[in-house]
Design a protein around this motif. Structure first.
Motif, PDB file in Angstrom:
ATOM      1  N   SER A 140       0.713  -1.158  -0.126  1.00  0.00           N
ATOM      2  CA  SER A 140       0.090  -0.400  -0.023  1.00  0.00           C
ATOM      3  C   SER A 140       0.731   1.239  -0.295  1.00  0.00           C
ATOM      4  O   SER A 140       1.145   0.984   0.870  1.00  0.00           O
ATOM      5  CB  SER A 140      -1.032  -0.049   1.285  1.00  0.00           C
ATOM      6  N   ASN A 141       0.638   2.276  -1.021  1.00  0.00           N
ATOM      7  CA  ASN A 141       1.273   3.387  -0.746  1.00  0.00           C
ATOM      8  C   ASN A 141       0.471   4.547  -0.045  1.00  0.00           C
ATOM      9  O   ASN A 141      -1.051   4.401  -1.114  1.00  0.00           O
ATOM     10  CB  ASN A 141       1.533   3.381  -2.297  1.00  0.00           C
ATOM     11  N   PHE A 142       0.533   4.883   0.657  1.00  0.00           N
ATOM     12  CA  PHE A 142      -0.218   5.629   0.667  1.00  0.00           C
ATOM     13  C   PHE A 142      -0.179   6.743   1.913  1.00  0.00           C
ATOM     14  O   PHE A 142       1.118   7.548   2.322  1.00  0.00           O
ATOM     15  CB  PHE A 142      -0.989   4.732   1.972  1.00  0.00           C
ATOM     16  N   SER A 143      -0.219   8.031   2.255  1.00  0.00           N
ATOM     17  CA  SER A 143       0.025   9.300   3.475  1.00  0.00           C
ATOM     18  C   SER A 143      -0.920   9.189   4.002  1.00  0.00           C
ATOM     19  O   SER A 143      -1.780   8.687   4.514  1.00  0.00           O
ATOM     20  CB  SER A 143      -0.059  10.784   2.156  1.00  0.00           C
ATOM     21  N   TYR A 144      -0.459  10.114   5.539  1.00  0.00           N
ATOM     22  CA  TYR A 144      -0.755   9.691   6.482  1.00  0.00           C
ATOM     23  C   TYR A 144      -0.580  10.565   7.947  1.00  0.00           C
ATOM     24  O   TYR A 144       0.620  12.151   7.499  1.00  0.00           O
ATOM     25  CB  TYR A 144      -0.890   8.380   7.380  1.00  0.00           C
ATOM     26  N   ASP A 145      -0.711  12.103   8.307  1.00  0.00           N
ATOM     27  CA  ASP A 145      -1.292  13.233   9.322  1.00  0.00           C
ATOM     28  C   ASP A 145      -1.170  12.602  10.393  1.00  0.00           C
ATOM     29  O   ASP A 145      -1.919  12.116  11.102  1.00  0.00           O
ATOM     30  CB  ASP A 145      -2.391  14.047   9.462  1.00  0.00           C
ATOM     31  N   LEU A 146      -0.072  13.270  11.111  1.00  0.00           N
ATOM     32  CA  LEU A 146      -0.267  13.124  12.804  1.00  0.00           C
ATOM     33  C   LEU A 146       0.316  14.131  13.409  1.00  0.00           C
ATOM     34  O   LEU A 146       1.418  14.605  13.575  1.00  0.00           O
ATOM     35  CB  LEU A 146       1.034  11.803  12.908  1.00  0.00           C
ATOM     36  N   THR A 147      -1.229  14.134  14.209  1.00  0.00           N
ATOM     37  CA  THR A 147      -0.928  15.899  14.394  1.00  0.00           C
ATOM     38  C   THR A 147      -1.028  16.156  16.063  1.00  0.00           C
ATOM     39  O   THR A 147      -1.788  14.696  16.892  1.00  0.00           O
ATOM     40  CB  THR A 147      -2.221  16.858  13.614  1.00  0.00           C
ATOM     41  N   ASN A 148      -0.687  17.102  16.334  1.00  0.00           N
ATOM     42  CA  ASN A 148      -0.967  17.619  18.059  1.00  0.00           C
ATOM     43  C   ASN A 148      -0.068  16.671  19.403  1.00  0.00           C
ATOM     44  O   ASN A 148      -0.798  15.897  19.610  1.00  0.00           O
ATOM     45  CB  ASN A 148      -2.789  17.174  17.996  1.00  0.00           C
ATOM     46  N   LEU A 149       1.001  16.034  18.468  1.00  0.00           N
ATOM     47  CA  LEU A 149       1.973  15.578  19.118  1.00  0.00           C
ATOM     48  C   LEU A 149       3.010  17.150  20.179  1.00  0.00           C
ATOM     49  O   LEU A 149       3.313  18.164  19.682  1.00  0.00           O
ATOM     50  CB  LEU A 149       2.892  14.720  18.414  1.00  0.00           C
ATOM     51  N   SER A 150       2.556  16.431  21.968  1.00  0.00           N
ATOM     52  CA  SER A 150       2.880  17.453  22.482  1.00  0.00           C
ATOM     53  C   SER A 150       4.342  17.175  23.288  1.00  0.00           C
ATOM     54  O   SER A 150       4.179  16.701  23.601  1.00  0.00           O
ATOM     55  CB  SER A 150       2.132  17.861  23.084  1.00  0.00           C
ATOM     56  N   LEU A 151       5.591  18.217  23.041  1.00  0.00           N
ATOM     57  CA  LEU A 151       6.583  18.175  23.712  1.00  0.00           C
ATOM     58  C   LEU A 151       6.886  19.684  24.933  1.00  0.00           C
ATOM     59  O   LEU A 151       5.873  20.483  24.937  1.00  0.00           O
ATOM     60  CB  LEU A 151       7.660  19.009  22.901  1.00  0.00           C
ATOM     61  N   SER A 152       6.755  19.333  26.044  1.00  0.00           N
ATOM     62  CA  SER A 152       6.707  20.162  27.540  1.00  0.00           C
ATOM     63  C   SER A 152       8.384  20.013  28.175  1.00  0.00           C
ATOM     64  O   SER A 152       8.598  18.818  28.216  1.00  0.00           O
ATOM     65  CB  SER A 152       5.655  20.281  28.154  1.00  0.00           C
ATOM     66  N   ASP A 153       8.664  20.710  28.711  1.00  0.00           N
ATOM     67  CA  ASP A 153       9.511  20.032  29.205  1.00  0.00           C
ATOM     68  C   ASP A 153       9.079  21.290  31.134  1.00  0.00           C
ATOM     69  O   ASP A 153       9.178  22.310  31.251  1.00  0.00           O
ATOM     70  CB  ASP A 153      10.948  21.902  29.110  1.00  0.00           C
ATOM     71  N   GLY A 166       0.841  15.182   5.536  1.00  0.00           N
ATOM     72  CA  GLY A 166       0.945  14.567   4.772  1.00  0.00           C
ATOM     73  C   GLY A 166       2.011  13.874   4.199  1.00  0.00           C
ATOM     74  O   GLY A 166       3.190  13.840   3.321  1.00  0.00           O
ATOM     75  N   ARG A 167       2.596  13.140   5.551  1.00  0.00           N
ATOM     76  CA  ARG A 167       4.005  12.173   4.877  1.00  0.00           C
ATOM     77  C   ARG A 167       3.352  10.642   3.902  1.00  0.00           C
ATOM     78  O   ARG A 167       2.070  10.067   4.606  1.00  0.00           O
ATOM     79  CB  ARG A 167       4.125  11.403   6.477  1.00  0.00           C
ATOM     80  N   SER A 168       4.093  10.375   3.188  1.00  0.00           N
ATOM     81  CA  SER A 168       3.923   9.218   2.581  1.00  0.00           C
ATOM     82  C   SER A 168       4.948   8.292   3.120  1.00  0.00           C
ATOM     83  O   SER A 168       5.844   8.565   2.603  1.00  0.00           O
ATOM     84  CB  SER A 168       3.069   9.901   1.148  1.00  0.00           C
ATOM     85  N   THR A 169       4.274   7.349   2.191  1.00  0.00           N
ATOM     86  CA  THR A 169       4.876   6.187   2.381  1.00  0.00           C
ATOM     87  C   THR A 169       4.512   4.960   1.989  1.00  0.00           C
ATOM     88  O   THR A 169       3.510   5.112   1.523  1.00  0.00           O
ATOM     89  CB  THR A 169       5.183   5.833   4.187  1.00  0.00           C
ATOM     90  N   THR A 170       5.654   3.906   1.608  1.00  0.00           N
ATOM     91  CA  THR A 170       4.729   2.631   1.205  1.00  0.00           C
ATOM     92  C   THR A 170       4.853   1.057   2.007  1.00  0.00           C
ATOM     93  O   THR A 170       6.170   1.319   2.401  1.00  0.00           O
ATOM     94  CB  THR A 170       5.175   2.413  -0.336  1.00  0.00           C
ATOM     95  N   LYS A 171       4.421   0.300   2.375  1.00  0.00           N
ATOM     96  CA  LYS A 171       4.620  -0.697   3.014  1.00  0.00           C
ATOM     97  C   LYS A 171       4.198  -1.591   2.180  1.00  0.00           C
ATOM     98  O   LYS A 171       2.804  -2.680   1.085  1.00  0.00           O
ATOM     99  CB  LYS A 171       3.821  -0.570   4.192  1.00  0.00           C
ATOM    100  N   THR A 172       5.155  -2.707   2.603  1.00  0.00           N
ATOM    101  CA  THR A 172       5.006  -4.200   2.258  1.00  0.00           C
ATOM    102  C   THR A 172       4.845  -5.455   3.252  1.00  0.00           C
ATOM    103  O   THR A 172       5.093  -5.034   4.124  1.00  0.00           O
ATOM    104  CB  THR A 172       5.812  -4.504   0.905  1.00  0.00           C
ATOM    105  N   TRP A 173       4.012  -6.420   2.457  1.00  0.00           N
ATOM    106  CA  TRP A 173       4.001  -7.483   3.811  1.00  0.00           C
ATOM    107  C   TRP A 173       3.192  -8.070   3.608  1.00  0.00           C
ATOM    108  O   TRP A 173       3.320  -8.297   2.233  1.00  0.00           O
ATOM    109  CB  TRP A 173       3.059  -6.932   5.076  1.00  0.00           C
ATOM    110  N   TYR A 174       3.786  -9.833   4.139  1.00  0.00           N
ATOM    111  CA  TYR A 174       2.998 -10.843   3.515  1.00  0.00           C
ATOM    112  C   TYR A 174       1.994 -11.665   5.004  1.00  0.00           C
ATOM    113  O   TYR A 174       1.818 -10.560   5.817  1.00  0.00           O
ATOM    114  CB  TYR A 174       4.266 -12.085   3.102  1.00  0.00           C
ATOM    115  N   GLU A 175       0.664 -12.294   3.951  1.00  0.00           N
ATOM    116  CA  GLU A 175       0.309 -12.821   5.235  1.00  0.00           C
ATOM    117  C   GLU A 175       0.035 -14.291   4.774  1.00  0.00           C
ATOM    118  O   GLU A 175       0.128 -14.866   3.801  1.00  0.00           O
ATOM    119  CB  GLU A 175      -1.055 -12.214   4.077  1.00  0.00           C
ATOM    120  N   ILE A 176      -0.040 -14.852   5.740  1.00  0.00           N
ATOM    121  CA  ILE A 176      -0.580 -16.146   5.656  1.00  0.00           C
ATOM    122  C   ILE A 176      -2.537 -16.874   5.682  1.00  0.00           C
ATOM    123  O   ILE A 176      -2.923 -15.928   7.318  1.00  0.00           O
ATOM    124  CB  ILE A 176       0.451 -17.634   6.949  1.00  0.00           C
TER     125      ILE A 176
END
Lengths: 234, 195
Positions: A140-153, A166-176
């Motif tokens: 699958s070639n798809f794009s995803y958003d990961l938002t609102n990750l907070s960092l605090s000190d 809008g990060r796009s990536t390709t994943k491959t896998w196998y299935e039994i």
């Protein structure tokens, strides 16, 4: 100490499945050496177009946390070998307990082959009922958003919110895959299968990774899926 | 001997498999129902195992150890040994030179190592370390920061790479960088020497 985790159960399940396939093949080879009766089955036995019923149902239950649709074409060669092409659309929209939001959607494809695990029946009623086991290669070639990750000190003070969009990536896998298919009425078929999925390559730890992958499901080194299909034979 | 019994086992297994196969064949509908039930069981259990809570360590701290070199008079070599400080007070100092309100260590007794938080939004972290309630030294750490994604449940954390370390020499003789990468992995990053 031995702990009966889900992973162990799956492992035994797969091992027993592989043994089943192996024994079946060795039995089949012995038979062809003895007589040539089984060669009467012709190579081309049409094809089956199938739709998955589970993914839309799960979509309803999960409150659209993840959603999907998929269908497949299965060719019938010698009533024993079934090459399969599967295509679908899937995605997710999920909020974590610490308010991180993950959002994706994309198209996925799988190719593979199933083998009939039972001896060929001569009974006309049962000839199109089968127990199958096989493998799939999915991508699958798809794009995803990961938002609102907070960092605090906490000590020095200061905070920041990070968004990865809008990060796009390709994943491959196998299935039994192992499943059952039954002829319900004339050209109408029903069946289900369980599939155990594995990535070819693990993600590098520390990098941003998708929480959900279309066609694979929740990200993890292994994953179990379930399909219930309705098919029409041509 | 062993091999023979193994062979027998194999044939027995094969017979067993054939019985199972025949059963499946003759009772297709029954077995379908059975496999359906197991499938639903598998499916439902896989649904239960959904972990939504973060159980990973999220703090990356700078670990500083105290050491002293002892001269072995017979061989003439120095050997390293850990130094336990009787009393220790540590404070952060912000970029304007003001001492932070909250104290990191307040008159803590018999410590041979301390863990300090590095500034996530600056490349410089400064600390005042007061030894035995009398002599104090200033430790300045220059570092770069980088982010590490843990998981969807845990989110992201900020780690550090140590560039340079400066320290005044009132109580302390020298400082050595042992490990540059400050992350959630437990390691000693700095060694402070006192003779």
């Amino acid at each position: 100490m031995f702990q009966p985790s889900m992973q162990n159960i799956y492992r035994y399940f797969i091992i027993s499945l592989l043994i089943t396939v192996a024994v079946n093949f060795s039995a089949a080879q012995n038979k062809t050496a003895g007589s040539d009766k089984s060669s009467e089955v012709k190579w081309w036995n049409g094809f089956l177009v199938k739709m998955d019923v589970v993914s839309p149902v799960v979509t309803g239950f999960s409150d659209s946390e993840h959603f999907g649709m998929e269908g497949s074409v299965q060719f019938n060669l010698k009533r024993k070998i079934f090459p399969v092409y599967e295509i679908g659309f899937g995605g997710a929209d999920k909020l974590s307990s610490n308010a991180i939001r993950f959002n994706t959607n994309g198209v996925f494809q799988r190719i593979g082959v199933d083998f009939g695990l039972l001896k060929q029946s001569n009974d006309k009623e049962l000839i199109n009922n089968m127990l199958t086991g096989g493998v799939r290669l999915g991508w699958s070639n798809f794009s995803y958003d990961l938002t609102n990750l907070s960092l605090s000190d906490d000590y020095w003070g200061g905070s920041q919110t990070l968004n990865f969009e809008g990060r796009s990536t390709t994943k491959t896998w196998y299935e039994i895959v192992v499943g059952i298919q039954v002829q319900v009425y004339k050209n109408l078929y029903m069946g289900w299968n369980i599939r155990n999925r594995h990535f070819f390559k693990e993600d590098t730890s520390g990098n941003i990774v998708p929480w959900y992958i279309p066609g694979y499901g929740k990200s993890g080194s292994s994953n179990t899926g379930f399909n219930y299909t309705i098919g029409y034979h041509f | 001997m062993k091999r023979e019994s193994g062979n027998n086992d194999y044939f027995n297994f094969k017979n067993l498999f054939n019985i199972l196969k025949n059963f499946l064949h003759n009772n297709f509908i029954k077995s379908t129902v059975f496999i359906w039930i197991t499938a639903v069981f598998f499916f439902s259990t896989s649904c239960i195992v959904s972990d939504e809570v973060c159980r990973k360590e999220k703090n990356s701290r700078l670990k500083v150890g105290f050491y002293t070199a002892i001269l072995n008079s017979s061989t003439g070599n120095y050997t390293l040994s850990t130094l336990s400080i009787d009393s220790l007070t540590v404070n952060g100092v912000d970029s304007l030179g003001n001492i932070m309100d909250s104290v990191l260590y307040n008159n803590s007794k018999n410590l041979s190592s301390i863990k300090l938080p590095l500034n996530k939004f600056s490349n410089e972290s400064k600390f005042i370390i007061r030894f035995n309630d009398s002599i104090q030294d200033t430790l300045t750490v220059f570092h770069t920061n980088y982010d590490q994604y843990l998981s969807f449940e845990c989110g992201i954390i900020r780690n550090h790479l140590i560039d340079t370390v400066l320290i005044t020499n009132h109580f302390v003789d020298s400082v050595k960088i042992q490990e540059h990468n400050v992350s959630t992995i437990d390691a000693e990053h700095l060694q402070i020497f006192h003779n």
